[in-house]
Design an enzyme around this catalytic site. Structure first.
Site, PDB file in Angstrom:
ATOM      1  N   GLU A  75       0.813  -1.217   0.000  1.00  0.00           N
ATOM      2  CA  GLU A  75       0.000   0.000   0.000  1.00  0.00           C
ATOM      3  C   GLU A  75       0.847   1.269   0.000  1.00  0.00           C
ATOM      4  O   GLU A  75       0.357   2.353   0.340  1.00  0.00           O
ATOM      5  CB  GLU A  75      -0.949   0.001   1.208  1.00  0.00           C
ATOM      6  CG  GLU A  75      -1.888  -1.174   1.289  1.00  0.00           C
ATOM      7  CD  GLU A  75      -2.879  -1.265   0.138  1.00  0.00           C
ATOM      8  OE1 GLU A  75      -2.773  -0.471  -0.826  1.00  0.00           O
ATOM      9  OE2 GLU A  75      -3.762  -2.134   0.192  1.00  0.00           O
ATOM     10  N   HIS A  94      -2.632   2.387   8.234  1.00  0.00           N
ATOM     11  CA  HIS A  94      -3.713   1.638   7.571  1.00  0.00           C
ATOM     12  C   HIS A  94      -3.945   0.362   8.359  1.00  0.00           C
ATOM     13  O   HIS A  94      -2.999  -0.363   8.677  1.00  0.00           O
ATOM     14  CB  HIS A  94      -3.328   1.307   6.139  1.00  0.00           C
ATOM     15  CG  HIS A  94      -4.180   0.259   5.502  1.00  0.00           C
ATOM     16  ND1 HIS A  94      -5.560   0.347   5.463  1.00  0.00           N
ATOM     17  CD2 HIS A  94      -3.861  -0.915   4.901  1.00  0.00           C
ATOM     18  CE1 HIS A  94      -6.043  -0.719   4.852  1.00  0.00           C
ATOM     19  NE2 HIS A  94      -5.037  -1.507   4.509  1.00  0.00           N
ATOM     20  N   HIS A  96      -6.992  -3.023   9.284  1.00  0.00           N
ATOM     21  CA  HIS A  96      -8.230  -3.749   9.014  1.00  0.00           C
ATOM     22  C   HIS A  96      -9.028  -3.860  10.312  1.00  0.00           C
ATOM     23  O   HIS A  96      -9.602  -4.909  10.615  1.00  0.00           O
ATOM     24  CB  HIS A  96      -7.919  -5.135   8.444  1.00  0.00           C
ATOM     25  CG  HIS A  96      -7.235  -5.103   7.121  1.00  0.00           C
ATOM     26  ND1 HIS A  96      -6.790  -6.241   6.490  1.00  0.00           N
ATOM     27  CD2 HIS A  96      -6.905  -4.081   6.290  1.00  0.00           C
ATOM     28  CE1 HIS A  96      -6.213  -5.923   5.341  1.00  0.00           C
ATOM     29  NE2 HIS A  96      -6.280  -4.610   5.198  1.00  0.00           N
ATOM     30  N   TYR A 115     -20.106  14.005  18.364  1.00  0.00           N
ATOM     31  CA  TYR A 115     -19.260  15.155  18.036  1.00  0.00           C
ATOM     32  C   TYR A 115     -17.794  14.791  17.813  1.00  0.00           C
ATOM     33  O   TYR A 115     -17.049  15.513  17.132  1.00  0.00           O
ATOM     34  CB  TYR A 115     -19.375  16.235  19.127  1.00  0.00           C
ATOM     35  CG  TYR A 115     -18.613  15.950  20.400  1.00  0.00           C
ATOM     36  CD1 TYR A 115     -17.291  16.388  20.547  1.00  0.00           C
ATOM     37  CD2 TYR A 115     -19.201  15.270  21.464  1.00  0.00           C
ATOM     38  CE1 TYR A 115     -16.581  16.142  21.701  1.00  0.00           C
ATOM     39  CE2 TYR A 115     -18.496  15.012  22.610  1.00  0.00           C
ATOM     40  CZ  TYR A 115     -17.186  15.456  22.739  1.00  0.00           C
ATOM     41  OH  TYR A 115     -16.484  15.202  23.889  1.00  0.00           O
ATOM     42  N   HIS A 157     -12.419  -3.243   2.565  1.00  0.00           N
ATOM     43  CA  HIS A 157     -10.985  -3.294   2.849  1.00  0.00           C
ATOM     44  C   HIS A 157     -10.656  -2.948   4.294  1.00  0.00           C
ATOM     45  O   HIS A 157     -10.277  -3.825   5.067  1.00  0.00           O
ATOM     46  CB  HIS A 157     -10.266  -2.360   1.870  1.00  0.00           C
ATOM     47  CG  HIS A 157      -8.777  -2.490   1.866  1.00  0.00           C
ATOM     48  ND1 HIS A 157      -7.998  -2.153   0.789  1.00  0.00           N
ATOM     49  CD2 HIS A 157      -7.907  -2.899   2.833  1.00  0.00           C
ATOM     50  CE1 HIS A 157      -6.726  -2.365   1.066  1.00  0.00           C
ATOM     51  NE2 HIS A 157      -6.650  -2.807   2.301  1.00  0.00           N
ATOM     52  N   TYR A 210      -7.917  22.781  20.754  1.00  0.00           N
ATOM     53  CA  TYR A 210      -8.033  21.877  21.899  1.00  0.00           C
ATOM     54  C   TYR A 210      -6.637  21.379  22.313  1.00  0.00           C
ATOM     55  O   TYR A 210      -5.821  20.991  21.480  1.00  0.00           O
ATOM     56  CB  TYR A 210      -8.915  20.691  21.526  1.00  0.00           C
ATOM     57  CG  TYR A 210      -9.137  19.699  22.649  1.00  0.00           C
ATOM     58  CD1 TYR A 210     -10.049  19.968  23.654  1.00  0.00           C
ATOM     59  CD2 TYR A 210      -8.419  18.518  22.708  1.00  0.00           C
ATOM     60  CE1 TYR A 210     -10.267  19.082  24.686  1.00  0.00           C
ATOM     61  CE2 TYR A 210      -8.627  17.606  23.728  1.00  0.00           C
ATOM     62  CZ  TYR A 210      -9.555  17.895  24.723  1.00  0.00           C
ATOM     63  OH  TYR A 210      -9.748  17.004  25.745  1.00  0.00           O
TER      64      TYR A 210
END
Length: 216
Positions: A75, A94, A96, A115, A157, A210
């Site tokens: 990837e 990334h 799963h 939120y 995916h 924040y």
């Protein structure tokens, strides 16, 4: 002598944390971090986190040239593109993760039912259309879904989270998976109400400061 060993070890610790928290299994998922101005470090293809050594982490420049004894994650296309085109991002994860992937296989975006969706940078978490893993097509879909966002789902995916550091990207990955879980749970009862764009604009502005002295 291995270059950038401290950063390589941080990549490994991040990958191990994803596995320990059940967000990845086996050789699924990948982690990258910006390394200098011209390239990045990324986990290799087909190696479980528990087996990674600092020298296994692959260096790639933004032209696709590789330094290392192993091949980069399949990837690497979307890791490279996000780090190259988004100067606000320094780390990409990334996974799963199970609840994110559950929604992704249904091509179901996560709306502003809570939120904390604003943590991902907008008023929803989009789903990138399906494309075969490791392809430029998937990269293009992911880039579009990540426009003005720090997280997205990948249809059939998994998910992507990206931020200014590995620590922040890991925290966002965990947050998005928790939001996916809460959304899935709410859907077992009914379609949850969604916060409107005006309220989400207020929340997004509050999150902008924040954790700083300005925002406390």
């Amino acid at each position: 002598m291995i270059r950038n060993i401290d950063l390589r070890q941080k990549v490994i610790r991040t990958a191990l944390s994803l596995t320990r928290q059940g967000l990845n299994h086996g050789t699924s998922g990948n982690v990258s971090v910006r390394c200098g101005e011209e390239g990045y470090l990324i986990t290799p293809s087909g190696v479980p986190a528990e087996s990674l050594l600092p020298q296994d982490i692959v260096y790639m420049d933004f032209d696709g040239e590789i330094e290392g004894r192993l091949q980069p994650s399949t990837e690497w296309h979307f890791h490279a593109a996000l780090l190259r085109e988004r100067p606000d991002l320094n780390a990409v994860i990334h996974t799963h993760a199970p609840f994110c992937t559950t929604l992704a296989v249904l091509s179901r975006p996560i709306p502003a039912f809570h939120y904390m969706i604003a943590k991902a940078g907008g008023n929803d978490i989009r789903v990138a259309p399906y494309a075969t893993f490791g392809t430029p097509e998937l990269c293009a879909h992911a880039l579009t879904a990540m426009q003005d966002r720090r997280a997205c789902l990948l249809a059939q995916h998994g998910m992507i989270a990206a931020h200014g550091s590995l620590e922040a990207a890991l925290a966002l990955t965990i947050e998005v998976e928790d939001l996916a879980r809460l959304y899935w749970q709410a859907l077992q009862i009914a379609e949850p109400p969604v916060l409107d764009d005006a309220e989400m604009a207020i929340v997004l502005e509050k999150f902008r400061t924040y954790g700083t002295r300005q925002g406390r």
